[in-house]
Design a protein around this motif. Structure first.
Motif, PDB file in Angstrom:
ATOM      1  N   ALA A 114       0.836  -1.199   0.000  1.00 42.43           N
ATOM      2  CA  ALA A 114       0.000   0.000   0.000  1.00 42.43           C
ATOM      3  C   ALA A 114       0.868   1.246   0.000  1.00 42.43           C
ATOM      4  N   VAL A 115       2.127   1.078   0.399  1.00 42.35           N
ATOM      5  CA  VAL A 115       3.013   2.233   0.546  1.00 42.35           C
ATOM      6  C   VAL A 115       3.601   2.659  -0.797  1.00 42.35           C
ATOM      7  N   LEU A 116       4.143   1.690  -1.519  1.00 41.48           N
ATOM      8  CA  LEU A 116       4.841   2.031  -2.762  1.00 41.48           C
ATOM      9  C   LEU A 116       3.986   1.815  -4.009  1.00 41.48           C
ATOM     10  N   GLY A 117       2.769   1.366  -3.812  1.00 43.56           N
ATOM     11  CA  GLY A 117       1.923   1.089  -4.967  1.00 43.56           C
ATOM     12  C   GLY A 117       1.604   2.356  -5.755  1.00 43.56           C
ATOM     13  N   ASP A 118       1.506   2.194  -7.063  1.00 36.66           N
ATOM     14  CA  ASP A 118       1.023   3.302  -7.887  1.00 36.66           C
ATOM     15  C   ASP A 118      -0.107   2.760  -8.764  1.00 36.66           C
ATOM     16  N   GLU A 119      -0.695   3.620  -9.523  1.00 40.87           N
ATOM     17  CA  GLU A 119      -1.851   3.211 -10.329  1.00 40.87           C
ATOM     18  C   GLU A 119      -1.427   2.679 -11.689  1.00 40.87           C
ATOM     19  N   LYS A 120      -0.114   2.584 -11.904  1.00 42.05           N
ATOM     20  CA  LYS A 120       0.349   2.206 -13.245  1.00 42.05           C
ATOM     21  C   LYS A 120       0.754   0.739 -13.296  1.00 42.05           C
ATOM     22  N   PHE A 121       0.512   0.144 -14.452  1.00 46.48           N
ATOM     23  CA  PHE A 121       1.016  -1.206 -14.700  1.00 46.48           C
ATOM     24  C   PHE A 121       2.351  -1.033 -15.420  1.00 46.48           C
ATOM     25  N   ASN A 122       3.421  -1.084 -14.656  1.00 41.70           N
ATOM     26  CA  ASN A 122       4.733  -0.793 -15.240  1.00 41.70           C
ATOM     27  C   ASN A 122       5.765  -1.849 -14.850  1.00 41.70           C
ATOM     28  N   PRO A 123       5.550  -3.082 -15.329  1.00 47.73           N
ATOM     29  CA  PRO A 123       6.525  -4.127 -14.999  1.00 47.73           C
ATOM     30  C   PRO A 123       7.905  -3.845 -15.598  1.00 47.73           C
ATOM     31  N   LYS A 124       8.921  -4.248 -14.837  1.00 42.99           N
ATOM     32  CA  LYS A 124      10.300  -4.066 -15.294  1.00 42.99           C
ATOM     33  C   LYS A 124      10.979  -5.440 -15.365  1.00 42.99           C
ATOM     34  N   SER A 125      11.976  -5.500 -16.185  1.00 43.23           N
ATOM     35  CA  SER A 125      12.744  -6.730 -16.273  1.00 43.23           C
ATOM     36  C   SER A 125      13.462  -6.963 -14.943  1.00 43.23           C
ATOM     37  N   ILE A 126      13.359  -8.183 -14.436  1.00 38.62           N
ATOM     38  CA  ILE A 126      14.008  -8.500 -13.159  1.00 38.62           C
ATOM     39  C   ILE A 126      15.526  -8.540 -13.394  1.00 38.62           C
ATOM     40  N   PRO A 127      16.285  -7.785 -12.616  1.00 40.57           N
ATOM     41  CA  PRO A 127      17.732  -7.795 -12.859  1.00 40.57           C
ATOM     42  C   PRO A 127      18.433  -8.957 -12.155  1.00 40.57           C
ATOM     43  N   SER A 128      19.572  -9.330 -12.680  1.00 43.81           N
ATOM     44  CA  SER A 128      20.463 -10.236 -11.959  1.00 43.81           C
ATOM     45  C   SER A 128      21.225  -9.392 -10.950  1.00 43.81           C
ATOM     46  N   LEU A 129      21.392  -9.908  -9.740  1.00 43.74           N
ATOM     47  CA  LEU A 129      22.116  -9.157  -8.719  1.00 43.74           C
ATOM     48  C   LEU A 129      23.617  -9.386  -8.810  1.00 43.74           C
ATOM     49  N   VAL A 130      23.978 -10.337  -9.625  1.00 43.56           N
ATOM     50  CA  VAL A 130      25.388 -10.704  -9.703  1.00 43.56           C
ATOM     51  C   VAL A 130      26.230  -9.543 -10.217  1.00 43.56           C
ATOM     52  N   LYS A 131      25.686  -8.831 -11.195  1.00 45.94           N
ATOM     53  CA  LYS A 131      26.469  -7.753 -11.805  1.00 45.94           C
ATOM     54  C   LYS A 131      26.447  -6.469 -10.972  1.00 45.94           C
ATOM     55  N   SER A 132      25.417  -6.310 -10.168  1.00 49.72           N
ATOM     56  CA  SER A 132      25.273  -5.017  -9.490  1.00 49.72           C
ATOM     57  C   SER A 132      25.442  -5.120  -7.976  1.00 49.72           C
ATOM     58  N   ALA A 133      26.055  -6.188  -7.557  1.00 44.85           N
ATOM     59  CA  ALA A 133      26.030  -6.456  -6.117  1.00 44.85           C
ATOM     60  C   ALA A 133      27.206  -5.890  -5.342  1.00 44.85           C
ATOM     61  N   LYS A 134      28.126  -5.258  -6.008  1.00 41.84           N
ATOM     62  CA  LYS A 134      29.354  -4.894  -5.299  1.00 41.84           C
ATOM     63  C   LYS A 134      29.609  -3.390  -5.254  1.00 41.84           C
ATOM     64  N   PRO A 135      28.936  -2.704  -4.379  1.00 39.25           N
ATOM     65  CA  PRO A 135      29.239  -1.276  -4.234  1.00 39.25           C
ATOM     66  C   PRO A 135      30.630  -1.100  -3.631  1.00 39.25           C
ATOM     67  N   LYS A 136      31.303  -0.059  -4.086  1.00 32.86           N
ATOM     68  CA  LYS A 136      32.711   0.070  -3.663  1.00 32.86           C
ATOM     69  C   LYS A 136      32.901   1.141  -2.579  1.00 32.86           C
ATOM     70  N   THR A 137      32.149   2.221  -2.662  1.00 34.79           N
ATOM     71  CA  THR A 137      32.355   3.307  -1.701  1.00 34.79           C
ATOM     72  C   THR A 137      31.365   3.188  -0.539  1.00 34.79           C
ATOM     73  N   ALA A 138      31.694   3.907   0.527  1.00 30.97           N
ATOM     74  CA  ALA A 138      30.802   3.903   1.690  1.00 30.97           C
ATOM     75  C   ALA A 138      29.423   4.430   1.305  1.00 30.97           C
ATOM     76  N   GLU A 139      29.442   5.400   0.432  1.00 32.54           N
ATOM     77  CA  GLU A 139      28.179   6.010   0.002  1.00 32.54           C
ATOM     78  C   GLU A 139      27.299   5.018  -0.769  1.00 32.54           C
ATOM     79  N   THR A 140      27.935   4.328  -1.708  1.00 33.79           N
ATOM     80  CA  THR A 140      27.148   3.367  -2.505  1.00 33.79           C
ATOM     81  C   THR A 140      26.741   2.161  -1.662  1.00 33.79           C
ATOM     82  N   LYS A 141      27.575   1.843  -0.694  1.00 36.42           N
ATOM     83  CA  LYS A 141      27.207   0.731   0.211  1.00 36.42           C
ATOM     84  C   LYS A 141      25.958   1.092   1.017  1.00 36.42           C
TER      85      LYS A 141
END
Lengths: 294, 311
Positions: A114-141
């Motif tokens: 109920a919090v993040l819902g919107d009125e739009k049907f906007n499915p996105k491609s599910i990403p693989s976490l393997v490529k995006s899983a390694k933040p390097k800086t404290a900020e990105t972490k």
């Protein structure tokens, strides 16, 4: 499907069962044999390969457990792993109303939040976490940590996880990927072996947790029981395996105190039996084909 | 949307049956909520399922009604009622079967049950009045109207106000001797559309739009019969509106159809917690512990509700 319309109820020699949970999240025209008998490999970075830390194992348990989430997602048995199988993309994932194609999901849908819902049907491609899983800086972490917790607590209405579970989950997600990881698939017996490895590691982790940490112990017990349940539905004709899985799950019920030696012995027996019964399981392509196409 | 005319003759109603039923028929059989769509709190696949599949029998009954095979329709609906005695839609369709068999007395009995279990089922009020008129009991038909007026007096702005007003208009027309045009609530959709409607209903519930969810779920239930996922969420939406007796009735239908339905067992337990019936809530928890061989979120949630009450 409903109990009274269960399509898998066939004859006396076959155990009455439901389809494996994973088939709830595929399109009716999906290749269910492929869905059942193969999955992308888990790819952990070099630093945690080999002897995995208890923390990563707990994080993986959280990643695979519906109890991390809340609301509709949890009630449907969804977990992080349902969309990001072993940290990669579940290319078969499909829920009517949430997906427009396999491998997509509308994560801002009122069905789950109920919090993040919107009125739009906007499915996105599910990403693989393997490529995006390694933040390097404290900020990105920090940004990654916030993002993960927002998903758990806001999008999927889960209760705030304990600090231990939260740290473990984030560590697990960060451990996904690595330069040496190749995009390969577990097929057939590899899938079963991987499930066995997961439970073995989780049981070991359970025994090393402090009994005073009842929250984490309870959480991990629930995760292991859910994992056992997923195995149960893969052995529709192996009454012996199923009876033992039920028995072990019973030992892990809340407030039940069973000696770890007894649990381990029970698990060793189940593992052996499951490996023996592989050819009569829904991990086996030939059995699954026979089971679903007959 | 289908329109049909109801006149003051049972034969006229009979001729309308097939039209109304045709609209339902175009819906395919059992919805796939638990497997594909919303989930609905999960069915267990346990061994305590009833002898008949009420949803399938409901569809069979509709098929027979459409073919004007009223005795067969009656048999199918009686099987549904043997499991889900208090399902208003089935009582209504059972009444239609008896109307088709030109037995207004028995028809009235089922229409009466239909409006008792769901006072918002406008078609059942009208059919009840019609069946009394067919028996020559204008006094009883008149009472249907006064009962509706009483319901409306208590229902300013309530969920079913529009349905009750529609019923009142229809019954008034019947009593004045004129023909009425009654809009059927049966809407033609394919299976995917039904799943989607169910999915949207759950989304409405998540937004706390319970009145709208009840209307939408009611329409799906009319088309599909007493599917436990639908009954469960009808119960949930009523409970959230504080309508505990209706909520409990819907949960009980869900559990009559599927005694191992995890969602209905959990939510009934939560209702008991909310209404201070702690022992009954604990019974529901014990039931979930039995059903959920490998644990389940529903059991965990209800345990939390009960623990929150503990001193």
């Amino acid at each position: 499907m409903l109990a009274c319309t269960d399509p898998l109820t066939r004859n006396n020699e076959q155990v009455r069962t439901r389809p494996p949970e994973i088939l709830k999240w595929v399109r009716p025209d999906a290749d269910i044999i492929e869905v059942l008998t193969s999955e992308p490999t888990e790819c952990l970075s070099n630093s945690v390969q080999g002897e995995q830390s208890q923390n990563i194992i707990l994080g993986r348990a959280a990643f695979r457990s519906p109890y991390l989430l809340g609301g509709q997602a949890a009630r449907q048995g969804l977990s992080c792993n349902a969309c990001h199988t072993n940290g990669r993309r579940n290319e078969h994932f499909y829920i009517e109303g949430l997906s427009n194609n396999p491998g997509t999901a509308d994560v801002t849908n009122f069905h789950f939040s109920a919090v993040l819902g919107d009125e739009k049907f906007n499915p996105k491609s599910i990403p693989s976490l393997v490529k995006s899983a390694k933040p390097k800086t404290a900020e990105t972490k920090l940004a990654q940590e916030k993002f993960i917790l927002r998903l758990v607590e806001k999008e999927f209405e889960g209760a705030a996880p304990s600090q231990i579970v939260k740290d473990a989950l984030i560590n697990y997600v960060r451990s996904l990927g690595g330069k040496t990881c190749l995009q390969t698939q577990f097929v057939g017996k590899d899938v079963l072996d991987f499930r066995i490895k997961i439970i073995s590691q989780e049981l070991t982790a359970l025994h090393t947790l402090s009994p005073e940490d009842t929250q984490t112990v309870g959480f991990l017990r629930l995760a292991i029981r859910a994992e056992l349940g997923r195995l149960y539905h893969r052995f529709p004709v192996s009454e012996n395996v199923n009876a033992k899985l039920v028995q072990l799950s019973g030992m892990l019920k809340p407030k039940f105190s069973v000696d770890s030696g007894v649990i381990n012995a029970e698990w060793r027996e189940i593992r052996t039996q499951m490996v023996k019964e592989y050819d009569r399981s829904l991990f086996s392509k030939s059995f699954a084909t026979k089971w679903y196409k007959n | 949307m289908i329109q049909f005319i109801t006149k003051r003759r049972s034969s006229a109603i009979k001729s309308c049956l097939s039209i109304g039923v045709f609209a339902i028929l175009s819906l395919s059989a059992v919805p796939t909520f638990a497997s594909g769509g919303g989930g609905g709190g999960g069915s267990s696949g346990g061994d305590s399922a009833p002898q008949y599949d009420p949803v399938k029998e409901y569809q069979n009954g509709i098929n027979h009604l459409d073919a004007k095979e009223y005795k067969k329709a009656k048999r199918a609906f009686s099987r549904v009622l043997s499991v889900a005695r208090k399902d208003a839609n089935t009582n209504y369709l059972m009444g239609m079967s008896y109307t088709g068999m030109e037995n207004p007395k028995k028809a009235a009995r089922y229409y009466k049950s239909a409006v008792k279990y769901n006072s918002n089922l406008s078609a059942a009020h009208i059919a009840l009045a019609q069946s009394y008129l067919d028996q020559g009991r204008a006094d009883k038909a008149q009472k249907v109207l006064s009962d509706l007026e009483n319901l409306l007096a208590k229902c300013a702005g309530c969920t079913g106000q529009a349905a009750l007003e529609k019923a009142k208009t229809g019954v008034s027309a019947l009593l004045s001797g004129s023909s009425i045009v009654q809009e059927s609530s049966y809407i033609t959709h394919n299976q995917s559309h039904i799943d989607l409607a169910y999915f949207e209903s759950v989304s409405l519930i998540n937004q706390a739009r319970y009145d709208e969810a009840i209307v939408q779920l009611g329409a799906i239930a009319t088309a599909n019969g007493p599917h436990p996922d639908i009954m469960n969420y009808l119960g949930y939406a009523h409970r959230k509106l504080g309508q505990y007796s209706q909520a409990e009735a819907y949960y009980n239908i869900a559990l009559a159809v599927d005694p191992d339905h995890k969602g209905a067992n959990e939510y009934l337990g939560e209702l008991y917690v909310e209404t201070g019936q702690l022992e009954k809530a604990k019974t529901q928890l014990a039931r979930l512990e039995t059903i959920c061989t490998f644990g389940c979120v529903e059991e965990n949630e209800l345990r939390g509700w009960i623990a929150d009450l503990a001193p």
